[in-house]
Design a protein around this motif. Structure first.
Motif, PDB file in Angstrom:
ATOM      1  N   GLU A  22       6.313  -7.319  -7.408  1.00 44.28           N
ATOM      2  CA  GLU A  22       6.774  -7.101  -5.884  1.00 44.28           C
ATOM      3  C   GLU A  22       8.242  -6.808  -5.844  1.00 44.28           C
ATOM      4  O   GLU A  22       8.997  -7.408  -5.023  1.00 44.28           O
ATOM      5  N   VAL A  81       0.824  -1.177  -0.004  1.00 41.73           N
ATOM      6  CA  VAL A  81       0.067   0.002   0.038  1.00 41.73           C
ATOM      7  C   VAL A  81       0.916   1.212  -0.211  1.00 41.73           C
ATOM      8  O   VAL A  81       1.713   1.564   0.962  1.00 41.73           O
ATOM      9  N   ASN A  82       0.781   1.943  -1.208  1.00 42.44           N
ATOM     10  CA  ASN A  82       1.781   3.127  -1.034  1.00 42.44           C
ATOM     11  C   ASN A  82       0.919   4.476  -0.587  1.00 42.44           C
ATOM     12  O   ASN A  82      -0.168   4.511  -0.160  1.00 42.44           O
ATOM     13  N   GLU A  92      -2.231   5.563  -2.584  1.00 41.36           N
ATOM     14  CA  GLU A  92      -3.437   4.788  -2.068  1.00 41.36           C
ATOM     15  C   GLU A  92      -3.913   5.251  -0.508  1.00 41.36           C
ATOM     16  O   GLU A  92      -5.217   5.339  -0.306  1.00 41.36           O
ATOM     17  N   ALA A 117      -2.341  -1.409 -10.402  1.00 43.49           N
ATOM     18  CA  ALA A 117      -1.174  -2.547 -10.148  1.00 43.49           C
ATOM     19  C   ALA A 117      -1.903  -3.611  -9.495  1.00 43.49           C
ATOM     20  O   ALA A 117      -1.312  -4.896  -9.729  1.00 43.49           O
ATOM     21  N   ASP A 118      -2.648  -3.400  -8.341  1.00 50.37           N
ATOM     22  CA  ASP A 118      -3.081  -4.463  -7.493  1.00 50.37           C
ATOM     23  C   ASP A 118      -4.025  -5.622  -8.252  1.00 50.37           C
ATOM     24  O   ASP A 118      -4.267  -6.634  -7.739  1.00 50.37           O
ATOM     25  N   LEU A 119      -4.135  -5.282  -9.642  1.00 50.90           N
ATOM     26  CA  LEU A 119      -5.211  -6.123 -10.243  1.00 50.90           C
ATOM     27  C   LEU A 119      -4.260  -7.246 -10.773  1.00 50.90           C
ATOM     28  O   LEU A 119      -5.018  -8.212 -11.567  1.00 50.90           O
ATOM     29  N   LYS A 120      -2.915  -7.089 -10.702  1.00 52.93           N
ATOM     30  CA  LYS A 120      -2.153  -8.099 -11.357  1.00 52.93           C
ATOM     31  C   LYS A 120      -2.046  -8.309 -12.775  1.00 52.93           C
ATOM     32  O   LYS A 120      -1.733  -9.319 -13.485  1.00 52.93           O
ATOM     33  N   HIS A 143     -13.060  -0.710  -8.468  1.00 43.79           N
ATOM     34  CA  HIS A 143     -11.939  -0.465  -7.849  1.00 43.79           C
ATOM     35  C   HIS A 143     -11.909   0.426  -6.669  1.00 43.79           C
ATOM     36  O   HIS A 143     -12.708   1.410  -6.485  1.00 43.79           O
ATOM     37  N   LYS A 163       5.393  -3.523  -9.436  1.00 43.57           N
ATOM     38  CA  LYS A 163       4.318  -3.551  -8.507  1.00 43.57           C
ATOM     39  C   LYS A 163       3.820  -5.076  -8.319  1.00 43.57           C
ATOM     40  O   LYS A 163       3.512  -5.511  -7.523  1.00 43.57           O
ATOM     41  N   ILE A 164       3.476  -5.406  -9.699  1.00 44.44           N
ATOM     42  CA  ILE A 164       2.827  -6.883 -10.058  1.00 44.44           C
ATOM     43  C   ILE A 164       3.819  -7.788  -9.484  1.00 44.44           C
ATOM     44  O   ILE A 164       3.335  -8.714  -8.661  1.00 44.44           O
TER      45      ILE A 164
END
Length: 655
Positions: free
Chosen positions: A322, A2-3, A6, A78-81, A201, A319-320
């Motif tokens: 990590e 979590v940046n 966000e 990016a959290d959706l991968k 989202h 991000k995807i």
């Protein structure tokens, strides 16, 4: 991971929800303790609805193939991968695209056919006509279905050259047009004029809205974007390619769409990974990037701290996967930090101020009314306690004194009714100066100037006439507002001198921001008319489209000015009316209390006990309203509301 970005968007939602909670608490307080009129109820519901619908808008502006879609994916999804927006070589988004969340509807992509450009309706108007749009349902759990649906943003079609010209999408002397239409007499155009993506989202649910714009041609052919959507965004990110620097088309977009048009603009040099040369040291690579940033800042005439160098593609991958090292090297963290630290808090402050302008005067009037009643009951309780063992004559004198005071007050209040009626009449006259009929009359006259010649010269003449007339109306409104304030100041002074009302400083009506918006529109007209292409060619289609967009914006400015004037009239008059009504109720209660004591001296202790009970109930009301006021102050980062401590001391003293 979590940046900060966000987190700050989450905080933005929490603050907005806190303001909604404060409004709901105030409405509940009024329901329990006050006679809330229908207009007051409607105002509070309108404010709550405004907060619920508020969105934080970030616009991404650039020429084609600068990586806007990839940067949007990296920053927010990016959290959706996977990629939410399609990103590939060449043009991936052919139409302006708005991404948001609408909880009332299932996820979808809505597409506005390009043929609607043949009509006069604006995009804003067509948004209210669902039948005009093609809709594709989205299944967030199905990556393949999502990808197929979103690829529609890149769709094109071939249409006859005459139709493309009628839509303003090609020029008669275009060499590329002549080449591509040689075979079948048709030319390629975007299939869609505008797209809306409703996607569930968390960041979008928090109020974020993203506007992705597709290059110079789309911006130039949709004046509504340059006059409304982009200037009204809360932050604009202007993208360049690091390897190309500032090209001629980049500079055209910057000068005509971003520079001087928006308050918060950020320049992003994307694709820095193209400079990652394995034969160079990290220091050499960084020096090249810094040099590019400095040159960009100089060319665009902005401070260096507004320029960021990133690799959107590597940031998304980092991000995807990590991969913190890749993420750090991508440079995305600095950009996220600026958005989190500057853009979002700025919007939060604007939102808080707009709500406070409406609700704060209502809250303070309610609190001060309770405070005044607390002080009065305290005084009455002390006087009645002192009557023990005294004769009826003393009580009679106090009763007669209160009756005389009430008669005097009623006379002043009756006189105020005349002033109030006059203020309301002048208020209606003020609002009439900003009526739709007045604006329509001005628009007809400005259109008459253009009907003579749909050229840039005619456009300049017509819009100068319109903006001049609107500014003249604003001057009339200023004069009317000054007269209304003079009436209210005089009336309030009488209450202050004769009945000890606290000082009241009614707000002044400020039309400056609406005048500035007109000035910006005039500057936009000048920029459009100075464009060499528009000077050389009549371009009736583009002049007409630009005029329609200008008129739509002028109408918005006029309507906003009217709403602000209407709200100002309420903010100016309502607190005084509330104070006068509360003081009248308070005097009537005091007279009634002393009459009961006069009629039955043996009941004196019972009446004192009743007053203390009333005092306790009012103390509870006061503490509740003060908590609500303090919550609004905290949301704005301000101090506790004035005058709370004295009243709390009164509560403590009598309780």
């Amino acid at each position: 991971m979590v940046n900060r970005l966000e987190q700050e968007i989450g905080n933005y939602q929490q603050r907005r929800d806190a303001m909604l909670g404060g409004l709901e608490a105030y409405r509940g307080w009024l329901d329990r303790y006050a006679d809330m009129d229908a207009e007051q109820t409607l105002r509070l519901y309108d404010l709550a609805d405004t907060l619920k619908q508020d969105r934080l808008v970030l616009a991404f502006v650039a020429e084609f193939s600068r990586g806007k879609s990839e940067l949007i994916n990296a920053l927010f999804f990016a959290d959706l991968k996977q990629r939410l927006l399609p990103s590939d070589a060449g043009r991936t988004t052919m139409c302006p695209t708005e991404i948001y969340h609408d909880a009332a509807s299932k996820p979808y992509v809505r597409l506005l056919p390009i043929e609607t450009r043949l009509r006069d309706e604006s995009i804003a108007t067509l948004k209210r006509l669902p039948i005009e749009w093609s809709t594709i349902s989205l299944d967030p759990s199905n990556a393949m279905q999502m990808g197929a649906a979103l690829r529609s943003l890149a769709e094109v079609k071939r249409v006859p050259v005459a139709e493309a010209r009628a839509m303003g999408l090609c020029e008669q002397n275009d060499a590329e047009l002549a080449r591509t239409s040689a075979v079948d007499g048709k030319v390629e155009v975007p299939a869609w004029r505008y797209a809306q993506i409703n996607f569930p989202h968390p960041l979008l649910k928090g109020g974020l809205t993203i506007l992705d714009t597709p290059g110079l041609n789309a911006l130039g052919s949709e004046p509504e974007l340059t006059l409304n959507a982009i200037p009204n965004a809360h932050g604009v990110l202007f993208l360049l390619a690091t390897d190309a620097g500032v090209t001629r088309s980049d500079l055209d977009i910057w000068e005509n769409t971003v520079y001087r048009r928006v308050h918060h603009h950020i320049v992003v040099l994307n694709k820095i990974d193209m400079l990652w040369d394995e034969l160079k040291t990290e220091a050499e690579i960084n020096a090249t990037i810094q040099r590019q940033m400095a040159q960009t800042a100089e060319q665009l005439r902005i401070p260096l701290h507004q320029v960021f160098a990133v690799s959107a593609q590597k940031a998304l991958v980092g991000k995807i996967r990590e991969d913190q090292a890749l993420l750090d090297r991508s440079g995305i963290a600095a950009l996220e930090g600026l958005l989190a630290d500057k853009i979002i808090p700025s919007r939060q402050e604007m939102l808080h101020q707009s709500v406070n302008r409406e609700v704060l005067s209502m809250l303070e009037a309610s609190r001060d009314g309770v405070k005044s009643r607390l002080e009065s009951i305290k005084s009455d309780a002390e006087q009645l306690s002192g009557f023990t063992g005294k004769n009826r004559e003393v009580v009679t004198k106090l009763r007669d004194k209160l009756v005389i005071e009430k008669r005097s007050y009623d006379a002043v209040a009756l006189n105020f009714k005349i002033t109030r009626t006059l203020v309301q009449q002048q208020g209606r006259a003020l609002l009439a100066e900003l009526s739709a009929d007045v604006l329509n009359g001005m628009l007809e006259k400005s259109r008459a100037h253009l009907d003579e010649s749909w050229t840039t010269v005619g456009l300049t003449r017509g819009m100068n006439h319109l903006f001049g007339r609107i500014n003249a109306q604003f001057a009339k409104v200023d004069a009317a507002a000054a007269n209304i304030l003079a009436l209210l100041d005089s009336a309030y002074l009488r209450f202050q001198e004769q009945h000890g009302f606290p000082q009241l400083n009614p707000p002044r009506l400020d039309m400056d921001r609406h005048r500035q918006r007109l000035t910006n529109l005039a500057q936009s007209t000048e920029i459009f008319c100075r464009d060499p292409l528009n000077l050389m060619l009549e371009k009736r289609f583009m002049v007409s489209k630009f005029y329609q967009s200008l008129v739509a914006e002028a109408r918005t400015v006029f309507e906003m000015a009217r709403m602000e004037a209407d709200a100002w009239l309420r903010r100016t008059l309502d607190p005084l009316v509330t104070r006068i009504r509360d003081h009248k109720t308070q005097l009537e209660l005091r007279v009634d209390n002393i009459r009961k004591v006069h009629d039955n001296l043996d009941n004196l202790q019972t009446k004192v006990a009743e007053l203390k009970q009333q005092f306790g109930d009012l103390g509870k009301q006061y503490q509740e309203i003060n908590i609500i006021l303090e919550s609004f102050a905290r949301q704005g980062g301000g101090a506790a509301p004035a005058s709370s401590a004295p009243a709390l001391r009164i509560v403590q003293a009598v309780a």
